[in-house]
Design an enzyme around this catalytic site. Structure first.
Site, PDB file in Angstrom:
ATOM      1  N   HIS A 259       0.853  -1.183   0.000  1.00  0.00           N
ATOM      2  CA  HIS A 259       0.000   0.000   0.000  1.00  0.00           C
ATOM      3  C   HIS A 259       0.893   1.239   0.000  1.00  0.00           C
ATOM      4  CE1 HIS A 259      -3.468   2.511   0.858  1.00  0.00           C
ATOM      5  NE2 HIS A 259      -2.742   3.114   1.775  1.00  0.00           N
ATOM      6  N   ASP A 261       0.676   5.192  -0.341  1.00  0.00           N
ATOM      7  CA  ASP A 261      -0.124   6.399  -0.445  1.00  0.00           C
ATOM      8  C   ASP A 261       0.515   7.330  -1.466  1.00  0.00           C
ATOM      9  OD1 ASP A 261      -2.243   6.004   1.453  1.00  0.00           O
ATOM     10  OD2 ASP A 261      -0.737   6.123   3.027  1.00  0.00           O
ATOM     11  N   ASP A 371      -8.045   1.620   1.828  1.00  0.00           N
ATOM     12  CA  ASP A 371      -7.723   2.623   2.844  1.00  0.00           C
ATOM     13  C   ASP A 371      -8.498   3.918   2.730  1.00  0.00           C
ATOM     14  OD1 ASP A 371      -6.255   3.593   5.060  1.00  0.00           O
ATOM     15  OD2 ASP A 371      -4.819   4.587   3.760  1.00  0.00           O
ATOM     16  N   HIS A 576      -6.705   9.727  -1.434  1.00  0.00           N
ATOM     17  CA  HIS A 576      -7.408   9.734  -0.146  1.00  0.00           C
ATOM     18  C   HIS A 576      -6.633  10.313   1.038  1.00  0.00           C
ATOM     19  CE1 HIS A 576      -5.580   5.565   0.075  1.00  0.00           C
ATOM     20  NE2 HIS A 576      -5.229   6.064   1.242  1.00  0.00           N
TER      21      HIS A 576
END
Length: 1007
Positions: A259, A261, A371, A576
């Protein structure tokens, strides 16, 4: 038998950490290390390779915040290591307790090609599987000294101008070593068995079998010669590792994942490098382990690799073709879904799936959003219309109050579309595949007796480097191991196919997936949110007028490439942690500058198209981009507006203040500058609850328990200050077309100026609020107590609206004390309602009270500004302009119309005469969301519409150009077998039939 479990367990932990793990890399010899500090921002690889290097010692400090240090490491494999496996251990000074969020490195060959990344759990580089002796080593390590910003403390390290210049790290180790394969395998055996054992009940015989085997292995191991005795110690574990799992054991589909970001505690430019580091690790791991499967979402991140690391991109393409590297998700980024507009959500999928199709020939089938901070109820229909079948999320496990009742279920959206959804019970998207997490997944799984399998994303994210060889070793050992779930590494689609087949009648969850946490993200970083909303509106305008000009005006060229580039920029900033306002100051500083550039570019495109359409002339033409006619100008057309209606009057109010009237509304503003009455003259009823005041600014303390920029905790409501002190009250504009009352207030270190305007013919009271905001850990709201008995409110979301209860009968309703709405929120009782409209605000709250007179007050509040200190200590400081409007007597249709009108202002351009709309729809309930030319450059016109009121609708779409055919399409503009679009008539009329909230995309082939 005496219970000696604790003794053996303690013995194992100490031997493992102090003797066995250190023996994995033996016979170390130091490498020669040199360094070069790159000035300023990261440099191209060619510049790093050619830089002037200086000697560097182990233990030397390096790396100020956000700096880049290049290390050159050289050495020679000793001759007596011939036949051995040789690795380099390159430790930049990692904190082993934090896999990610710190320094990272990418190793390059002398020719500039990527080797692999260096991370806390991945600090080795293979030199030779079987050395010959005398091999020369020469590598260049591009090391990023990213500051550690995860402790939720006030810090100014989150932006380059305010960060420190002291070194953050010390070089720990740069050695050539012999990799002891048998010792490494012993470590994996011991860790897997220990982690499994401690999850078993003490009354379980299996636990004691493992304990005795571990004890025997420790007895066999010679601590003075771990490499020489490792094989014998492993032999003691063969039987317990070979015992097969129970037939009913939970089945886990393990999917490699990292993951990353796209921005958070680092800027966008650092994400580009994080992605390169992680993906280089993944292709290296795939080269060595053909069973490894890695899933990666976010087309933007792969596009960065294509742009900045073309050699690595080609390696990734090969692994995708081989089936090991799996694109998932189909979105441009893992975006927020609460605040992203409807058309922007479509474009997330259009550009994401198009990238995967164009670059790899892969059509993604699942939506991968582990997420994001809650999920819009419009999502199932959007997913279905992109050709995707499955949805995955993890974040709902973070909810504070209520445990979500399913892990595998059908998610039903506002229009009735359902998508098969999985919510992994492992409760993490960064699993280590350890015994504790696998046991938790099996215990936690809520579909027992119906389903038998779940998905586990494994690997270190956000700079941790992704899955490691240790993760794969755990998966191999737990593939069929007694006491453990059965683990199989496989592609996400393989999991979904099996889960769907075994649990086709899974339960249904209808409506939004509301996250009972991170509610402050609807408000934090107001300028980022405003930039997003206005960019979405400007893109709508630019596409509409450019498409109209391309069809109508000879020689006008539709700006395909420019619009696509701008769309992708806006989509990236919907990530996000950007749009929600939860990134560091650097990210939001750049976002503000980006939105300003986008605004200017789109305004230029729009003006050029409008001038081409208007022609040469001096008549003032009003261009109406909104989906409904206003002031006599049709939707999507331009012309001279009609007369405004009864003129506005202004009177002094008894007791102080002013009264504004326009024949429709009578607005009273008292001596405090508060709206105490908005009387609907046509309905003959009051809007503002008796004894209260509307447009009341209120300020609360705002210090949540942990996640400052993310969270609002309900106890903030326990203290409130009404801002009623007045600096000045004056009428600043008074004429037949509009009247404005200006209200000036000071509070704390801040000030607010509000302009309350009533316009001729309007059914809205418009309020523009300028705030010079310098508060800390405070929350600013604007309250509108309405004399309405509303059991629920409607909040606009993508392509429709959602209803939420105004009561708190259950913990599920109580948890929604802060909610998201797009352009409007609407409260009504049968026959009469009120809409509160906004131009860039997303956070709202609604409460209800019963008065002494028996009436109910429904108070709707807009969340205007916050001032959290982490991760950006200057969040929202400075000047803001926020607009909102109150619409008494409004139905849902009025809210839709007025919300678009507020967000899509009229443009005045001189020209020769009126411009007829390119397209027209004869039913107000059917809203045109977008008009553009087709992505395939065919010149076809794409129009996207939706039913906006929650009912069935029949409408006729009329094209003002020769029409060859009208085809219903999916969101990627491909033909769709549907029933919404009828056969067009020779006059260019296309009949439409829409169910509630249905989205319909029509491709119009021009004759």
């Amino acid at each position: 038998m005496h219970d000696d479990r604790n003794i053996t367990e303690h013995r194992l932990r100490r031997v493992l950490e102090q003797r066995v793990k250190p023996a994995v890399h033996s016979r170390a010899v130091p490498l020669t290390v040199e360094r070069w500090e790159a000035p300023g921002e990261p440099v191209p690889v060619t510049e790093g390779l050619a830089a002037p290097y200086e000697p560097c010692a182990i233990g030397a400090p390096w790396g100020p915040a956000w700096g880049t240090t290049w290390f050159k490491v050289t050495g020679t494999v000793p001759a007596d290591w011939a036949g051995r496996t040789v690795e380099a251990v390159l430790d930049l000074g990692f904190d082993r307790m934090m896999p990610g969020f710190q320094c990272e490195g990418l190793v390059h060959r002398a020719d500039g090609g990527e080797v692999k990344a260096l991370n806390p759990y991945n600090d080795w580089v293979r030199v030779a599987d079987r050395a010959e002796g005398g091999e020369q080593v020469e590598w260049y390590v591009e090391a990023a000294s990213n500051p550690v910003l995860v402790d939720h403390a006030l810090t100014y390290e989150g932006d380059l101008p305010t960060s420190g210049d002291q070194p953050l790290y010390r070089l720990a180790r740069m050695d050539l070593t012999v990799f002891e394969t048998e010792v490494w395998e012993l470590v994996q055996d011991l860790e897997v068995l220990y982690d499994l054992m401690v999850q078993l009940d003490t009354a379980d015989a299996r636990r004691h079998e493992i304990l005795r085997a571990l004890g025997a292995a420790l007895d066999t191991l010679d601590l003075d010669d771990v490499p020489g005795s490792a094989a014998a110690a492993r032999g003691c574990l063969t039987a317990v590792l070979a015992a097969p799992a129970n037939a009913s054991a939970h089945r886990i589909s393990a999917v490699g994942h990292a993951h990353i970001d796209s921005a958070w505690l680092w800027p966008l430019r650092e994400t580009v490098r994080k992605v390169a580091r992680t993906t280089s690790n993944m292709v290296d791991l795939m080269d060595r382990h053909p069973e490894f499967v890695f899933a990666m979402s976010q087309a933007q991140q792969l596009d960065w690799i294509k742009t900045y690391r073309p050699e690595l991109f080609e390696r990734i393409k090969k692994k995708i073709a081989d089936g090991q590297f799996v694109p998932v998700g189909g979105m441009w980024v893992e975006s927020d879904t609460n605040m992203v507009g409807g058309e922007a959500m479509v474009r997330q999928f259009l550009h994401g799936k198009k990238f995967f199709l164009d670059e790899f020939g892969v059509e993604t089938q699942n939506v991968w959003l582990p997420d994001s901070f809650g999920y819009t109820a419009a999502m199932p229909q959007i997913v279905g219309l992109t050709g995707s079948k499955w949805f995955l999320t993890q974040k709902i496990s973070w909810s504070q109050m209520n445990r979500f009742p399913h892990h595998t279920f059908w998610w039903e959206g506002i229009d009735g579309t359902r998508v098969f959804t999985h919510f992994p019970p492992v409760d993490t998207y960064n699993s280590d595949l350890g015994g504790a997490q696998l046991a938790h997944a099996a215990r936690n799984y809520r579909e027992k007796g119906h389903g038998s399998r779940s998905l586990v994303p494994f690997g270190w994210g956000d700079g941790g480097g992704g899955p490691t060889r240790e993760h794969l070793a755990r998966a191999r050992r737990q593939r069929d191991l007694e006491g453990s779930p059965k683990v199989r590494i496989e592609r996400p689609d393989a999991f979904f196919e099996k889960a769907h087949a075994e649990y086709e009648d899974a339960p249904v969850w209808a409506g939004e997936l509301y996250l009972e946490l991170h509610r402050g993200t609807y408000t934090s970083q107001a300028k980022t949110k405003q930039g997003n909303r206005r960019s979405e509106s400007l893109l709508r305008e630019a596409e509409l007028w450019a498409a109209t000009a391309a069809v109508r005006v000879a020689g006008y060229a539709y700006p395909y490439e420019v619009l696509e580039r701008i769309w992708k920029t806006v989509l990236l900033h919907q990530f996000h942690d950007i749009l929600p306002g939860s990134s560091i100051a650097w990210v939001h500083r750049e976002a503000r500058a980006t939105y300003a550039a986008v605004r200017e570019e789109l305004r230029a495109i729009t003006l050029a198209a409008q001038q081409a359409l208007a022609g040469q002339g001096t008549e003032e033409l009003v261009f109406n981009c909104a989906p409904h006619a206003r002031r006599g100008v049709p939707a999507g057309g331009a012309g001279r507006p009609a007369a405004a209606g009864e003129p506005v009057t202004v009177e002094e109010r008894h007791g102080g203040g002013h009264i504004l009237a326009n024949g429709r509304l009578l607005v009273e503003i008292d001596a405090r500058g508060l709206i105490v009455s908005v009387y609907d003259l046509e309905a003959r009823r009051e809007t503002v609850a008796p004894g209260t005041a509307a447009n009341l600014l209120q300020i609360h303390p705002d210090f949540p328990n942990m996640w400052d920029a993310w969270d609002i905790d309900a106890f903030y409501r326990n203290r409130v200050t009404d801002l009623v002190e007045l600096d000045r009250l004056e009428v600043t504009g008074s004429g037949p077309r509009a009247a404005t009352v200006r209200v000036t207030r000071s509070f704390g270190r801040s000030a607010a100026v509000q302009r309350i305007t009533l316009r001729a013919g309007a059914r809205t009271v418009d309020i523009v609020t300028d705030v010079d905001w310098h508060e800390t850990e405070k929350f600013l709201k604007a309250a509108f107590p309405l004399d309405v008995k509303a059991e629920r409110t409607a909040s606009e979301t993508q392509f429709g609206h959602v209803y939420r209860a105004t009561h708190t009968n259950t913990s599920w309703e109580a948890a929604k004390f802060e909610i998201c709405a797009h352009r409007w929120i609407h409260a009504e009782e049968p026959g009469w309602g009120v809409a509160l409209l906004n131009d860039s605000t997303y956070g709202h709250d609604v409460t209800r009270d019963v008065r002494a007179d028996g009436g109910q007050t429904t108070t709707v509040r807009l969340s205007l500004l916050r001032a959290p200190r982490y991760p950006d200590p200057e969040t929202d400081q400075g000047s803001h302009t926020l607009s909102f409007s109150l619409a008494p007597g409004a139905g849902i249709g009025d809210a839709v119309r007025e919300g678009h009108a507020l967000n899509l202002p009229e443009r005045v351009v001189p020209g020769a005469g009126p411009v007829a709309p390119l397209l027209a729809v004869d039913e107000d309930a059917v809203v045109v969301e977008a008009v553009k030319l087709a992505e395939d450059r065919s010149g076809d016109v794409i129009v996207r519409l939706y039913e906006s009121r929650g009912g069935r609708a029949r409408a006729t779409l009329t094209a003002a150009f020769p029409l060859a055919a009208a085809v219903e399409s999916d969101l990627l503009e491909r033909p769709l077998t549907g029933t919404a679009v009828g056969v067009p008539t020779p006059e260019g009329r296309v009949p439409l039939t829409l169910r509630p909230f249905q989205i319909v995309t029509v491709r119009l082939h021009r004759a």
